[in-house]
Design an enzyme around this catalytic site. Structure first.
Site, PDB file in Angstrom:
ATOM      1  N   GLU A 103       0.830  -1.213   0.000  1.00 17.03           N
ATOM      2  CA  GLU A 103       0.000   0.000   0.000  1.00 17.03           C
ATOM      3  C   GLU A 103       0.869   1.271   0.000  1.00 17.03           C
ATOM      4  O   GLU A 103       0.612   2.212  -0.747  1.00 17.03           O
ATOM      5  CB  GLU A 103      -0.889  -0.037   1.258  1.00 17.03           C
ATOM      6  N   GLY A 132       0.913 -11.950  -9.666  1.00 18.17           N
ATOM      7  CA  GLY A 132       1.477 -13.243  -9.257  1.00 18.17           C
ATOM      8  C   GLY A 132       2.926 -13.111  -8.864  1.00 18.17           C
ATOM      9  O   GLY A 132       3.274 -12.314  -8.016  1.00 18.17           O
ATOM     10  N   GLY A 133       3.776 -13.922  -9.516  1.00 14.71           N
ATOM     11  CA  GLY A 133       5.197 -13.924  -9.191  1.00 14.71           C
ATOM     12  C   GLY A 133       5.586 -15.153  -8.395  1.00 14.71           C
ATOM     13  O   GLY A 133       4.733 -15.933  -7.973  1.00 14.71           O
ATOM     14  N   GLU A 175       2.975 -19.050 -11.159  1.00 18.73           N
ATOM     15  CA  GLU A 175       4.108 -19.983 -11.102  1.00 18.73           C
ATOM     16  C   GLU A 175       3.751 -21.153 -10.184  1.00 18.73           C
ATOM     17  O   GLU A 175       3.904 -21.036  -8.983  1.00 18.73           O
ATOM     18  CB  GLU A 175       5.359 -19.271 -10.644  1.00 18.73           C
ATOM     19  N   TYR A 176       3.237 -22.253 -10.756  1.00 23.72           N
ATOM     20  CA  TYR A 176       2.944 -22.521 -12.160  1.00 23.72           C
ATOM     21  C   TYR A 176       1.625 -23.261 -12.252  1.00 23.72           C
ATOM     22  O   TYR A 176       1.314 -24.051 -11.359  1.00 23.72           O
ATOM     23  CB  TYR A 176       4.050 -23.400 -12.777  1.00 23.72           C
ATOM     24  N   MET A 230      10.649 -17.601 -19.353  1.00 25.06           N
ATOM     25  CA  MET A 230      11.630 -17.229 -18.322  1.00 25.06           C
ATOM     26  C   MET A 230      12.901 -18.071 -18.454  1.00 25.06           C
ATOM     27  O   MET A 230      13.114 -19.046 -17.739  1.00 25.06           O
ATOM     28  CB  MET A 230      10.995 -17.361 -16.937  1.00 25.06           C
ATOM     29  N   TYR A 232      15.909 -18.341 -17.539  1.00 24.62           N
ATOM     30  CA  TYR A 232      16.975 -18.141 -16.536  1.00 24.62           C
ATOM     31  C   TYR A 232      16.672 -19.034 -15.347  1.00 24.62           C
ATOM     32  O   TYR A 232      15.692 -19.789 -15.386  1.00 24.62           O
ATOM     33  CB  TYR A 232      17.084 -16.656 -16.139  1.00 24.62           C
ATOM     34  N   ASP A 233      17.549 -18.993 -14.333  1.00 22.16           N
ATOM     35  CA  ASP A 233      17.463 -19.930 -13.201  1.00 22.16           C
ATOM     36  C   ASP A 233      17.618 -21.379 -13.668  1.00 22.16           C
ATOM     37  O   ASP A 233      17.077 -22.298 -13.054  1.00 22.16           O
ATOM     38  CB  ASP A 233      16.130 -19.782 -12.430  1.00 22.16           C
ATOM     39  N   TRP A 380      14.161  -9.413 -16.698  1.00 18.20           N
ATOM     40  CA  TRP A 380      13.912  -9.477 -15.258  1.00 18.20           C
ATOM     41  C   TRP A 380      15.216  -9.123 -14.582  1.00 18.20           C
ATOM     42  O   TRP A 380      16.132  -9.908 -14.639  1.00 18.20           O
ATOM     43  CB  TRP A 380      13.419 -10.868 -14.793  1.00 18.20           C
TER      44      TRP A 380
END
Ligand SMILES: *[C@@H]1O[C@H](CO)[C@@H](O)[C@H](O)[C@H]1NC(C)=O
Ligand SMILES: *[C@@H]1O[C@H](CO)[C@@H](O)[C@H](O)[C@H]1NC(C)=O
Length: 407
Positions: A103, A132-133, A175-176, A230, A232-233, A380
């Site tokens: 907030e 999300g995320g 995810e996911y 995505m 990466y990782d 990202w």
């Protein structure tokens, strides 16, 4: 200029006039053939020019709350270096309406509105809300996918957010998803609500083939404007050995399985072969790396033994990971080695080791996106670029990406 004149000529030629006078028939036929060739060339030229032009900038909004050199506020985004800015993140309430997560930062400090205000600088900029995320629960997404009333609540609430804060669409970062039908229902319901008002619908998806069950690629590509893969990782601290975060290609010494599952090229091919339209697919570029502590500082190659993840950085505060800004600020004396097979660098300094992306590797990824006629690239995330010029030019990674995409 000449080329444009011929095109206009073709479009404005009255076909009746071509055949008047049989004496000039041969000449006219010759001209016609020439014009057809020009038209075909123009068609293909137009196609390749239209293809790879998107630079989708995810902005981790909590960057505004970081201390010192890590602080990155909405006005620090160079609006002319992004075609899209995705504001990360908003959440979902139990009733599937969108939830503001911070907030103070998002509303009281004006984070949401200050990002959409970047459109005053770049009128072509699209701003999206990412919902999300990695840390968001999947429960609310799942119930929106399976309950039409909740899906409607989610869509209407998203549209209210767009109108209130000046956004152009929603980016779904679930995810996911584990179930294709549920994800299809979620996306097609959102699409049906957004399309009449011209709002965009995009997703961020898992790159790694076979690890998730919830993607019906041909159906997704029909309803989505963009699919952000995505890439990466691919490797991190769990391995016990030094490894790259976001290799573009497999390594010469890797197993066949690794080469087909643990690099950006494998992931993009998986999505394209599965039926995703190339012009909707964006390849992910990480402005961070995964770090390790070496077992032996003299053994600092790829796949050398580690004792564990690197210390968290002062700004990003993640175990085993540093932003490019932190690499530049705190490891400028490190030795950089570029992996020619994987097209990514690593850096070592004492017992510190990190696999990451630099100007050379982001250039290779943009070139790859162009080769495959993808929509473009996404990042990202842009607040960990080198804003304070410890490695070189200000925000060198984002500038390099733009240079290469326009090249
Ligand atoms: C690959 O393996 C060969 C043979 O073991 C070795 O000499 C070489 O250094 C390795 N390359 C990498 C990048 O690990
Ligand atoms: C790099 O090395 C120089 C000379 O030893 C030192 O003064 C400087 O603090 C080092 N920089 C970093 C970021 O460690």
């Amino acid at each position: 200029m000449c080329f444009k004149a011929s095109l206009r000529d073709i479009l404005t030629t009255n076909p009746d006039k071509i055949y008047t006078g049989s004496s000039s028939f041969q000449l006219q036929t010759g001209k016609m053939i020439f014009k057809v060739i020009i038209l075909v060339l123009a068609f293909f030229a137009g196609k390749s020019f239209a293809a790879t032009d998107k630079v989708i900038c995810y902005y981790a909004s909590w960057g505004a709350t970081r201390e010192g050199n890590g602080k990155f506020v909405p006005e620090d985004i160079d609006a002319n270096l992004c075609t899209h800015v995705n504001y990360a993140f908003v959440g979902l309430n139990d009733d599937c309406t969108l939830a503001v997560l911070d907030e103070e930062n998002d509303i009281n400090q004006g984070g949401l509105k200050r990002v959409s205000a970047l459109k005053e600088i770049n009128p072509n900029l699209k701003v999206l809300l990412s919902v999300g995320g990695a840390t968001a629960g999947a429960g609310a997404f799942e119930s929106a996918g399976n309950d039409p009333a909740k899906l409607d609540a989610m869509a209407q609430s998203a549209i209210e957010f767009f109108e209130t804060y000046g956004y152009d669409g929603l980016d779904v970062d679930w995810e996911y998803p584990q179930d294709k039908a549920t994800f299809n229902k979620l996306l097609s319901g959102l699409k049906a609500a957004f399309e009449p008002k011209g709002y965009l619908l995009t997703v961020a998806v898992n790159s790694i083939p076979g690890e998730v069950g919830g993607y019906d690629i041909p159906e997704m590509t029909k309803v989505l404007d963009l699919i952000n893969v995505m890439t990466y990782d691919f490797h991190a601290m769990w391995g016990g050995f030094t490894a790259e975060n976001s290799p573009l290609y497999g390594g010469d010494n890797e197993s066949d399985w690794q080469r087909e599952n643990r690099n950006a090229d494998a992931a993009i091919r998986y999505w394209l072969d599965g039926g995703a339209e190339a012009e909707k697919v964006a390849i992910g570029i990480a402005f961070y790396g995964h770090s390790f502590i070496l077992s032996d500082p003299n053994k600092h190659g790829l796949n050398d033994q580690t004792v564990g993840p690197g210390e968290p950085g002062p700004y990003t505060v993640n175990l085993g990971s540093l932003g490019y800004n932190e690499i530049c600020e705190f490891h400028s004396n490190g030795t950089v080695v570029f992996m020619d097979d994987m097209k990514v660098p690593y850096l070592y300094e004492g017992d510190f080791w990190i696999g990451y992306d630099n100007e050379e590797s982001v250039t290779a990824k943009v070139q790859y996106a162009k080769e495959k006629n993808l929509a473009g690239v996404f990042i990202w995330s842009i607040e960990t670029d080198d804003m304070h010029e410890f490695c070189g030019e200000k925000n060198a990674l984002l500038k390099t990406i733009n240079k290469e995409i326009k090249n």
